[in-house]
Write a protein that holds these residues in place. Structure first.
Motif, mmCIF file in Angstrom:
data_model
loop_
_atom_site.group_PDB
_atom_site.id
_atom_site.type_symbol
_atom_site.label_atom_id
_atom_site.label_comp_id
_atom_site.label_asym_id
_atom_site.label_seq_id
_atom_site.Cartn_x
_atom_site.Cartn_y
_atom_site.Cartn_z
ATOM 1 N N GLY A 1 -1.304 4.918 0.191
ATOM 2 C CA GLY A 1 -0.596 3.944 -0.648
ATOM 3 C C GLY A 1 -0.283 2.731 0.208
ATOM 4 O O GLY A 1 -0.600 2.710 1.407
ATOM 5 N N THR A 2 0.327 1.729 -0.382
ATOM 6 C CA THR A 2 0.702 0.568 0.426
ATOM 7 C C THR A 2 2.038 -0.013 -0.025
ATOM 8 O O THR A 2 2.397 0.070 -1.208
ATOM 9 N N PRO B 1 8.674 5.205 -4.836
ATOM 10 C CA PRO B 1 9.722 4.289 -5.305
ATOM 11 C C PRO B 1 10.949 5.055 -5.791
ATOM 12 O O PRO B 1 10.840 5.858 -6.724
ATOM 13 N N ILE C 1 3.076 -0.270 5.337
ATOM 14 C CA ILE C 1 2.134 0.865 5.335
ATOM 15 C C ILE C 1 0.897 0.430 4.560
ATOM 16 O O ILE C 1 1.001 -0.119 3.463
ATOM 17 N N ASN D 1 12.416 5.280 2.762
ATOM 18 C CA ASN D 1 10.991 5.102 2.537
ATOM 19 C C ASN D 1 10.291 4.978 3.907
ATOM 20 O O ASN D 1 10.883 4.508 4.876
ATOM 21 N N GLU E 1 -1.745 -2.214 -5.553
ATOM 22 C CA GLU E 1 -2.020 -1.051 -4.698
ATOM 23 C C GLU E 1 -3.449 -0.556 -4.922
ATOM 24 O O GLU E 1 -4.142 -0.147 -3.993
ATOM 25 N N ARG F 1 0.681 -0.807 -10.957
ATOM 26 C CA ARG F 1 0.375 -0.715 -9.522
ATOM 27 C C ARG F 1 -1.058 -1.158 -9.237
ATOM 28 O O ARG F 1 -1.784 -0.548 -8.465
ATOM 29 N N THR G 1 8.223 2.844 4.829
ATOM 30 C CA THR G 1 8.157 1.457 5.294
ATOM 31 C C THR G 1 9.437 1.095 6.047
ATOM 32 O O THR G 1 9.396 0.412 7.060
ATOM 33 N N GLU H 1 2.124 7.088 7.417
ATOM 34 C CA GLU H 1 1.005 7.690 6.702
ATOM 35 C C GLU H 1 0.289 8.733 7.561
ATOM 36 O O GLU H 1 0.357 8.732 8.777
HETATM 37 C C1 BGC Z 1 4.745 4.110 -2.569
HETATM 38 C C2 BGC Z 1 5.623 3.500 -1.505
HETATM 39 C C3 BGC Z 1 5.126 3.898 -0.140
HETATM 40 C C4 BGC Z 1 3.652 3.578 -0.002
HETATM 41 C C5 BGC Z 1 3.083 4.016 1.331
HETATM 42 C C6 BGC Z 1 3.282 3.786 -2.312
HETATM 43 O O1 BGC Z 1 2.470 4.439 -3.233
HETATM 44 O O2 BGC Z 1 5.115 3.615 -3.825
HETATM 45 O O3 BGC Z 1 6.949 3.921 -1.667
HETATM 46 O O4 BGC Z 1 5.863 3.244 0.850
HETATM 47 O O5 BGC Z 1 2.918 4.220 -1.020
HETATM 48 O O6 BGC Z 1 3.255 5.366 1.551
#
Ligand code: BGC
Length: 515
Positions: free
Chosen positions: A280-281, A203, A276, A255, A346, A343, A257, A2
């Motif tokens: 986002g997470t 994703p 992460i 990704n 998140e 989501r 992560t 990030e």
């Molecule tokens: C995404 C993930 C990503 C995360 C952190 C999310 O919104 O869907 O793919 O790993 O953010 O960046």
């Protein structure tokens, strides 16, 4: 990984907090002198709005209501862990579940002996980062990097224009030797063919390590024409249009992560998960291939692979609202977002939404007369005006009069007047929202560790602005892990990712056999 752009801002806020701390000491001293003032001067102070309506105590009823709304008991955390493990299993068996559980096609972890030179292109929510990374084969890496802007405008560009921009930045980086050198000392070697690892943290279904179709945009991106497309092919086509396809070969897509996980494992072999918590997470972890029953084994490059990194995509956990209590501000944040009803996990955790949760609560508290008796402000009515970085700044304000909190509320959000009680209420609210985020992340990490059966010891590599810079975030996570696991929590090491930009992306490419 990030953006760390918040660092400057948070650093700046520390400076401001120190100045305002000194100012508070001075005002505290001044107020301490009031009993000795001339009666007229004393009257003036008592009449000032600053003191007249301010006993410094936030309304107890409002405080209790908010605490209740954001509470997550140990029992609740354990229930979340249990459901999370169940959902992980469902996601490993079939597509379209609340946890997407996407096979990454990374089937081995690094030994530290991987070596080679790679380009890494990493598309963040707030910036685009290009890095040239050299892995030296002894668990060390060095890199030079350059960042490019990703503005609101970039997030809505038509497909080809977005990818042309990526190609343009890449070309500029390749032809520019002036980029910021982060950890490199001697200049890096310049190969005639650059191997590129594309870190794409959205994703995406992967059928192989160098292909992936976007399932949905997150983090405010909405570029038309990309969902359902293979982003590697889109980038390749843009490299052709830019005339650099002959010097850049895309060898991997991963990704952030996954890159956090393998990048950290390059130097810390006990690492089995990458997380992460930023704009986002999400999380990626090591799963045994036989448990990924939905995986079409014919797509495996290494047919004997025992393990594979799985991208959990945990943002959609409990979208059905089975286990985590949502309150009216969570609902408002959800309704005002692009993906209503999706989501929601998140939305309770990540930096993109926390400030907005606080803003909705503050507008409501203003209406009920619990705060800002002199009224809110048009600024506070504006979507996203209360940034998550403000919360970090407020939580870091330990001055007696919460002077820096006043700067945020009156100076930046243009609230006409705040009392000490108001500021204390805002600070408590930020603590509640920040703490809930950390506890939810901890519960999800606990579920991952439980699923891996690694309670006897493993390292979880974590990056992202909240974990790295939000006050108390990591400690709150550790506290929650302890509530969940008891004393064994100490075997689960939460470690911040290292600072060699692009290391993870380079390691992914090296693991693909491209060293
Ligand atoms: C995404 C993930 C990503 C995360 C952190 C999310 O919104 O869907 O793919 O790993 O953010 O960046």
């Amino acid at each position: 990984m990030e953006p760390r752009s918040a660092h400057f801002f948070l650093g700046l806020s520390t400076g401001i907090a120190m100045c305002s701390g000194l100012f508070s000491l001075y005002t505290g001293w001044l107020l301490a002198q009031t009993p000795y003032l001339e009666p007229a001067a004393g009257k003036y102070l008592a009449d000032s709005p600053q003191l007249a309506d301010d006993d410094g105590i936030p309304p107890a009823e409002a405080m209790a209501r908010l605490s209740e709304m954001y509470a997550l008991s140990t029992d609740k955390l354990n229930q979340i862990v249990r459901l999370f493990v169940v959902e992980m299993k469902k996601g490993l068996a079939a597509d379209g579940q609340s946890l997407l559980m996407i096979p990454s096609h990374v089937t081995s972890l690094p030994t530290g002996r991987e070596h080679g030179s790679y380009l890494v292109l990493d598309l963040h929510a707030a910036m685009l980062r290009v890095a040239e990374v050299v892995l030296d084969g002894h668990s060390n890496a060095r890199s030079r990097q350059k960042t490019f802007t990703i503005s609101q405008k970039h997030k809505t560009l038509p497909r080809d224009e977005l990818f042309d921009y990526l190609a343009e930045c890449l070309a500029e980086f390749i032809h520019d030797d002036e980029s910021d050198s982060v950890v490199s000392s001697p200049p890096l070697e310049r190969p005639s063919l650059f191997k590129l690892s594309f870190t794409f943290s959205f994703p995406s279904t992967q059928k192989s390590l160098d292909a992936g179709s976007l399932i949905l945009w997150t983090k405010g991106f909405a570029n038309p024409g990309v969902v359902g497309e293979d982003v590697v092919q889109l980038l390749r086509a843009a490299l052709v249009r830019k005339g650099i396809a002959n010097i850049v070969e895309i060898v991997a897509l991963a990704n952030g992560t996954t890159t956090n996980l393998v990048g950290h494992a390059y130097t810390q072999p006990s690492t089995l998960a990458g997380v992460i918590v930023g704009t986002g997470t999400n999380c990626a972890y090591v799963e045994s291939v036989e448990n990924i029953t939905k995986l079409d084994r014919r797509t495996l490059k290494n047919k004997d692979a025992k393990d594979m990194v799985v991208n959990v995509e945990w943002g959609g956990f409990d979208d059905g609202e089975v286990i985590i209590p949502r309150n009216k501000y969570d609902v408002k944040v959800d309704r005002s977002s692009k993906e209503v009803g999706k989501r929601t996990f998140e939305k309770m955790i990540s930096g993109m939404y926390l400030g907005e949760i606080v803003r909705f609560a503050l507008m409501d508290l203003t209406k009920t007369g619990d705060i800002f008796r002199a009224g809110g402000s048009p600024e506070l009515q504006k979507a996203n005006s209360f940034e998550t970085s403000f919360m970090a700044r407020i939580e870091r304000d330990h001055s007696l009069d919460l002077g820096d909190t006043r700067t945020v509320l009156e100076g930046m959000l243009k609230i006409p007047h705040t009392t000490l009680a108001d500021r204390r209420l805002v600070k408590s609210l930020c603590e509640l929202v920040g703490k809930r985020s950390a506890r939810l992340t901890a519960a999800a990490v606990a579920a991952i560790v439980t699923k891996m059966n690694k309670l006897d010891g493993c390292t979880v590599a974590i990056g992202g602005s909240l974990f790295e810079s939000y006050p108390h975030y990591s400690n709150r996570m550790r506290d929650a892990m302890q509530e969940i696991f008891g004393i064994t929590a100490e075997y689960v090491v939460l470690e911040q990712i290292g600072n060699v930009i692009g290391q993870g992306g380079a390691v992914v490419a090296a693991l693909a056999g491209h060293s």
